[in-house]
Design a protein around this motif. Structure first.
Motif, PDB file in Angstrom:
ATOM      1  N   ARG A 293      33.801  38.647  58.422  1.00 43.97           N
ATOM      2  CA  ARG A 293      35.156  38.871  57.910  1.00 43.97           C
ATOM      3  C   ARG A 293      35.466  40.357  57.853  1.00 43.97           C
ATOM      4  N   LEU A 294      36.722  40.658  58.118  1.00 45.33           N
ATOM      5  CA  LEU A 294      37.204  42.034  57.989  1.00 45.33           C
ATOM      6  C   LEU A 294      37.217  42.442  56.518  1.00 45.33           C
ATOM      7  N   ALA A 295      36.754  43.660  56.244  1.00 43.77           N
ATOM      8  CA  ALA A 295      36.784  44.233  54.897  1.00 43.77           C
ATOM      9  C   ALA A 295      37.313  45.661  55.031  1.00 43.77           C
ATOM     10  N   VAL A 296      38.494  45.886  54.510  1.00 49.54           N
ATOM     11  CA  VAL A 296      39.135  47.197  54.659  1.00 49.54           C
ATOM     12  C   VAL A 296      38.831  48.037  53.426  1.00 49.54           C
ATOM     13  N   GLN A 297      38.140  49.148  53.641  1.00 48.84           N
ATOM     14  CA  GLN A 297      37.788  49.980  52.485  1.00 48.84           C
ATOM     15  C   GLN A 297      39.036  50.594  51.881  1.00 48.84           C
ATOM     16  N   VAL A 298      39.121  50.517  50.562  1.00 54.60           N
ATOM     17  CA  VAL A 298      40.247  51.102  49.839  1.00 54.60           C
ATOM     18  C   VAL A 298      39.704  52.152  48.866  1.00 54.60           C
ATOM     19  N   GLU A 299      40.571  52.749  48.099  1.00 51.94           N
ATOM     20  CA  GLU A 299      40.154  53.846  47.229  1.00 51.94           C
ATOM     21  C   GLU A 299      39.120  53.388  46.198  1.00 51.94           C
ATOM     22  N   ASP A 300      38.208  54.313  45.850  1.00 53.69           N
ATOM     23  CA  ASP A 300      37.232  54.030  44.798  1.00 53.69           C
ATOM     24  C   ASP A 300      37.966  53.697  43.504  1.00 53.69           C
ATOM     25  N   HIS A 301      37.450  52.722  42.782  1.00 58.87           N
ATOM     26  CA  HIS A 301      38.029  52.338  41.502  1.00 58.87           C
ATOM     27  C   HIS A 301      37.068  52.722  40.377  1.00 58.87           C
ATOM     28  N   PRO A 302      37.586  52.955  39.156  1.00 66.20           N
ATOM     29  CA  PRO A 302      36.691  53.272  38.043  1.00 66.20           C
ATOM     30  C   PRO A 302      35.825  52.068  37.685  1.00 66.20           C
ATOM     31  N   VAL A 303      34.643  52.348  37.172  1.00 66.42           N
ATOM     32  CA  VAL A 303      33.714  51.278  36.807  1.00 66.42           C
ATOM     33  C   VAL A 303      34.347  50.308  35.801  1.00 66.42           C
ATOM     34  N   GLY A 304      35.213  50.828  34.926  1.00 61.88           N
ATOM     35  CA  GLY A 304      35.884  49.974  33.941  1.00 61.88           C
ATOM     36  C   GLY A 304      36.738  48.881  34.572  1.00 61.88           C
ATOM     37  N   TYR A 305      37.050  49.013  35.838  1.00 61.69           N
ATOM     38  CA  TYR A 305      37.885  48.023  36.524  1.00 61.69           C
ATOM     39  C   TYR A 305      37.134  46.715  36.722  1.00 61.69           C
ATOM     40  N   ILE A 306      35.819  46.760  36.534  1.00 64.34           N
ATOM     41  CA  ILE A 306      34.993  45.578  36.773  1.00 64.34           C
ATOM     42  C   ILE A 306      35.412  44.410  35.870  1.00 64.34           C
ATOM     43  N   ASP A 307      35.953  44.734  34.698  1.00 65.61           N
ATOM     44  CA  ASP A 307      36.375  43.690  33.751  1.00 65.61           C
ATOM     45  C   ASP A 307      37.874  43.443  33.793  1.00 65.61           C
ATOM     46  N   PHE A 308      38.571  44.117  34.705  1.00 65.25           N
ATOM     47  CA  PHE A 308      40.036  43.997  34.683  1.00 65.25           C
ATOM     48  C   PHE A 308      40.504  42.660  35.230  1.00 65.25           C
ATOM     49  N   SER A 309      41.418  42.059  34.486  1.00 64.68           N
ATOM     50  CA  SER A 309      42.214  40.977  35.037  1.00 64.68           C
ATOM     51  C   SER A 309      43.565  41.086  34.354  1.00 64.68           C
ATOM     52  N   GLY A 310      44.600  40.613  35.006  1.00 64.83           N
ATOM     53  CA  GLY A 310      45.924  40.717  34.408  1.00 64.83           C
ATOM     54  C   GLY A 310      46.973  40.765  35.487  1.00 64.83           C
ATOM     55  N   ILE A 311      48.171  41.109  35.053  1.00 68.49           N
ATOM     56  CA  ILE A 311      49.287  41.138  36.000  1.00 68.49           C
ATOM     57  C   ILE A 311      49.771  42.573  36.149  1.00 68.49           C
ATOM     58  N   ILE A 312      49.712  43.062  37.371  1.00 68.84           N
ATOM     59  CA  ILE A 312      50.253  44.390  37.667  1.00 68.84           C
ATOM     60  C   ILE A 312      51.755  44.192  37.876  1.00 68.84           C
ATOM     61  N   PRO A 313      52.575  44.927  37.087  1.00 72.04           N
ATOM     62  CA  PRO A 313      54.010  44.629  37.100  1.00 72.04           C
ATOM     63  C   PRO A 313      54.675  44.853  38.459  1.00 72.04           C
ATOM     64  N   GLU A 314      55.721  44.085  38.660  1.00 73.81           N
ATOM     65  CA  GLU A 314      56.604  44.210  39.825  1.00 73.81           C
ATOM     66  C   GLU A 314      57.000  45.673  40.030  1.00 73.81           C
ATOM     67  N   GLY A 315      56.949  46.106  41.261  1.00 74.93           N
ATOM     68  CA  GLY A 315      57.353  47.483  41.565  1.00 74.93           C
ATOM     69  C   GLY A 315      56.205  48.485  41.492  1.00 74.93           C
ATOM     70  N   GLU A 316      55.094  48.081  40.865  1.00 74.80           N
ATOM     71  CA  GLU A 316      53.947  48.992  40.771  1.00 74.80           C
ATOM     72  C   GLU A 316      52.975  48.733  41.913  1.00 74.80           C
ATOM     73  N   TYR A 317      52.082  49.704  42.118  1.00 73.50           N
ATOM     74  CA  TYR A 317      51.117  49.599  43.209  1.00 73.50           C
ATOM     75  C   TYR A 317      50.238  48.357  43.023  1.00 73.50           C
ATOM     76  N   GLY A 318      50.174  47.510  44.022  1.00 75.42           N
ATOM     77  CA  GLY A 318      49.336  46.310  43.944  1.00 75.42           C
ATOM     78  C   GLY A 318      49.917  45.215  43.061  1.00 75.42           C
ATOM     79  N   ALA A 319      51.235  45.236  42.882  1.00 76.91           N
ATOM     80  CA  ALA A 319      51.895  44.286  41.980  1.00 76.91           C
ATOM     81  C   ALA A 319      51.462  42.847  42.246  1.00 76.91           C
ATOM     82  N   GLY A 320      51.193  42.133  41.145  1.00 75.18           N
ATOM     83  CA  GLY A 320      50.792  40.736  41.253  1.00 75.18           C
ATOM     84  C   GLY A 320      49.606  40.463  40.333  1.00 75.18           C
TER      85      GLY A 320
END
Ligand code: MN
Length: 148
Positions: free
Chosen positions: A70-97
């Motif tokens: 499978r294709l895997a496109v490398q994106v920007e490094d994320h902070p380690v704290g993102y490992i527990d992130f879940s939620g809704i990124i608001p409409e209009g913001e980067y990565g919304a959804g």
């Protein structure tokens, strides 16, 4: 220059609940796969290493069957704290959804070096288990991920 500069520049932390984050001193090796319902559904594989989460967007998801590449496109490094992130990124913001945790666990390097564009590694998740390869095939961000 912070390895998180690109991550932080893309986001408005007064609008999104994603962590602003910082470089971590931890040397643990955790991983997460986020299910990200952005403009198009994809899965984000994130491996904890070098104080950040090295991240790849995998449009069809990390394969669970040997022989599937499978294709895997490398994106920007994320902070380690993102490992527990879940939620809704608001409409209009980067990565919304919506972002959900699809799998998480530990990973181990078996051989290779991400900087050289090729690693063999082990995933010990709830869903993903076993040996994987991740190989850069087209500089600088198109990789292939496959189960060995
Ligand atoms: Mn994503």
């Amino acid at each position: 220059m912070s390895a998180l500069k690109e991550y932080q520049a893309k986001r408005k932390f007064n609008k999104t609940t994603e962590p602003k984050g910082e470089i971590s001193e931890s040397e643990s090796r955790r991983f997460v796969v986020h299910e990200h319902h952005a403009r198009s559904l994809h899965y984000d594989l994130r491996l904890e290493t070098e104080g950040v989460l090295k991240s790849w967007a995998v449009p069809k998801g990390v394969p669970e069957i040997k022989g599937v590449k499978r294709l895997a496109v490398q994106v920007e490094d994320h902070p380690v704290g993102y490992i527990d992130f879940s939620g809704i990124i608001p409409e209009g913001e980067y990565g919304a959804g919506e972002v959900k945790i699809w799998d998480k666990g530990k990973w181990n390097l078996i051989e290779g070096d991400l900087k050289k564009g090729s690693i063999k590694f082990n995933l010990l998740g709830e869903k993903l288990k076993g040996e994987y390869g991740l190989v850069l095939f087209k500089p600088k961000k198109n990789w292939l991920i496959f189960k060995i």
